[in-house]
Design a protein around this motif. Structure first.
Motif, mmCIF file in Angstrom:
data_model
loop_
_atom_site.group_PDB
_atom_site.id
_atom_site.type_symbol
_atom_site.label_atom_id
_atom_site.label_comp_id
_atom_site.label_asym_id
_atom_site.label_seq_id
_atom_site.Cartn_x
_atom_site.Cartn_y
_atom_site.Cartn_z
ATOM 1 N N SER A 14 0.837 -1.202 0.000
ATOM 2 C CA SER A 14 0.000 0.000 0.000
ATOM 3 C C SER A 14 0.870 1.250 0.000
ATOM 4 C CB SER A 14 -0.920 0.014 1.218
ATOM 5 O OG SER A 14 -1.871 -0.998 1.140
ATOM 6 N N LEU A 15 1.940 1.227 0.773
ATOM 7 C CA LEU A 15 2.854 2.373 0.808
ATOM 8 C C LEU A 15 3.496 2.584 -0.554
ATOM 9 C CD1 LEU A 15 4.333 4.569 2.414
ATOM 10 C CD2 LEU A 15 6.067 2.843 2.951
ATOM 11 N N ASN A 18 0.905 3.970 -2.908
ATOM 12 C CA ASN A 18 0.619 5.377 -2.625
ATOM 13 C C ASN A 18 1.729 6.290 -3.122
ATOM 14 O OD1 ASN A 18 -1.925 5.093 -1.453
ATOM 15 N ND2 ASN A 18 -1.033 4.571 0.515
ATOM 16 N N ILE A 19 2.975 5.837 -3.023
ATOM 17 C CA ILE A 19 4.088 6.645 -3.528
ATOM 18 C C ILE A 19 3.992 6.779 -5.044
ATOM 19 C CG2 ILE A 19 6.599 6.681 -3.838
ATOM 20 C CD1 ILE A 19 6.787 5.435 -1.008
ATOM 21 N N PHE A 22 1.123 9.055 -5.911
ATOM 22 C CA PHE A 22 1.499 10.435 -5.600
ATOM 23 C C PHE A 22 2.349 11.026 -6.716
ATOM 24 C CE2 PHE A 22 4.212 13.606 -3.520
ATOM 25 C CZ PHE A 22 3.272 14.372 -2.870
ATOM 26 N N GLY A 26 -1.198 12.058 -8.359
ATOM 27 C CA GLY A 26 -1.974 12.136 -7.127
ATOM 28 C C GLY A 26 -1.806 13.464 -6.407
ATOM 29 N N ILE A 61 -4.907 11.625 -1.439
ATOM 30 C CA ILE A 61 -3.450 11.681 -1.274
ATOM 31 C C ILE A 61 -2.860 10.284 -1.090
ATOM 32 C CG2 ILE A 61 -3.386 12.011 1.222
ATOM 33 C CD1 ILE A 61 -1.249 13.922 -1.265
ATOM 34 N N ALA A 62 -3.620 9.347 -0.530
ATOM 35 C CA ALA A 62 -3.127 7.981 -0.326
ATOM 36 C C ALA A 62 -4.288 6.991 -0.433
ATOM 37 C CB ALA A 62 -2.452 7.865 1.024
ATOM 38 N N PHE A 64 -4.419 3.845 -1.776
ATOM 39 C CA PHE A 64 -4.138 2.420 -1.621
ATOM 40 C C PHE A 64 -4.295 2.030 -0.156
ATOM 41 C CE2 PHE A 64 -2.191 3.188 -5.670
ATOM 42 C CZ PHE A 64 -2.350 1.996 -6.356
ATOM 43 N N ARG A 66 -7.229 1.726 1.295
ATOM 44 C CA ARG A 66 -8.478 2.317 1.785
ATOM 45 C C ARG A 66 -9.634 1.850 0.922
ATOM 46 N NH1 ARG A 66 -7.214 8.567 3.289
ATOM 47 N NH2 ARG A 66 -5.452 8.179 4.643
ATOM 48 N N GLN A 117 -7.613 2.540 -8.606
ATOM 49 C CA GLN A 117 -7.799 3.515 -7.532
ATOM 50 C C GLN A 117 -8.673 4.686 -7.998
ATOM 51 O OE1 GLN A 117 -6.857 2.676 -4.424
ATOM 52 N NE2 GLN A 117 -6.230 0.819 -5.492
ATOM 53 N N SER A 135 -9.893 3.115 6.212
ATOM 54 C CA SER A 135 -8.785 2.177 6.079
ATOM 55 C C SER A 135 -9.328 0.766 5.924
ATOM 56 C CB SER A 135 -7.903 2.268 7.316
ATOM 57 O OG SER A 135 -6.945 1.255 7.310
#
Length: 146
Positions: A14-15, A18-19, A22, A26, A61-62, A64, A66, A117, A135
């Motif tokens: 997920s991190l 999200n990167i 972004f 994003g 903003i993030a 993944f 969620r 997403q 989450s």
């Protein structure tokens, strides 16, 4: 229960997602929602819509890790009226933006997770009152079997 290695891999994936999200637009979408929220908060009538823009910006903003779900119980008549006004003002354009970006990212194999997403964000962008982004771990804790 849950294996710690599986949970750890889910968090790290997920991190990483999200990167990547972004980097590939994003942040610009986040800025758009924040600026839209600031502009809507300039008027008293637009404050609830501006606050909703800020809530969506926090989810954009993030995204993944969620999930977007409907609130329980549904919002009722006030949420329906607010959603109609939202669709007339920024909602339809935001939903179309997420659809176009999802189509664009779905053209490549690498961009497919980002497209998923964006498709997840379409209901939130179209009808935000009555939906919540939470989450996935909170969602699984809620429905975990004893």
């Amino acid at each position: 229960m849950y294996d710690q290695t599986v949970v750890g891999k889910g968090i790290s994936m997920s991190l990483l997602g999200n990167i990547v999200f972004f980097i590939f637009g994003g942040f610009l979408i986040f800025l758009g929602y924040v600026l839209g929220g600031i502009l809507l908060c300039l008027t008293i009538v637009g404050i609830p819509f501006g606050i909703m823009c800020f809530r969506i910006a926090g989810g954009v903003i993030a995204p993944f890790g969620r999930e977007v779900r409907e609130t329980e119980p549904p919002g009722g008549a006030l949420a329906l009226i607010m959603n109609i006004i939202w669709i007339i003002l920024p909602g339809l354009e935001l939903a179309v933006m997420h659809l176009v970006l999802a189509l664009f990212f779905a053209l490549t194999i690498i961009g497919f997770p980002i497209a998923v997403q964006h498709m997840k964000l379409v209901p939130l962008a179209l009808l935000p009152f009555g939906h919540v982004m939470s989450s996935r771990s909170a969602f699984t804790r809620e429905f975990r079997r004893p």
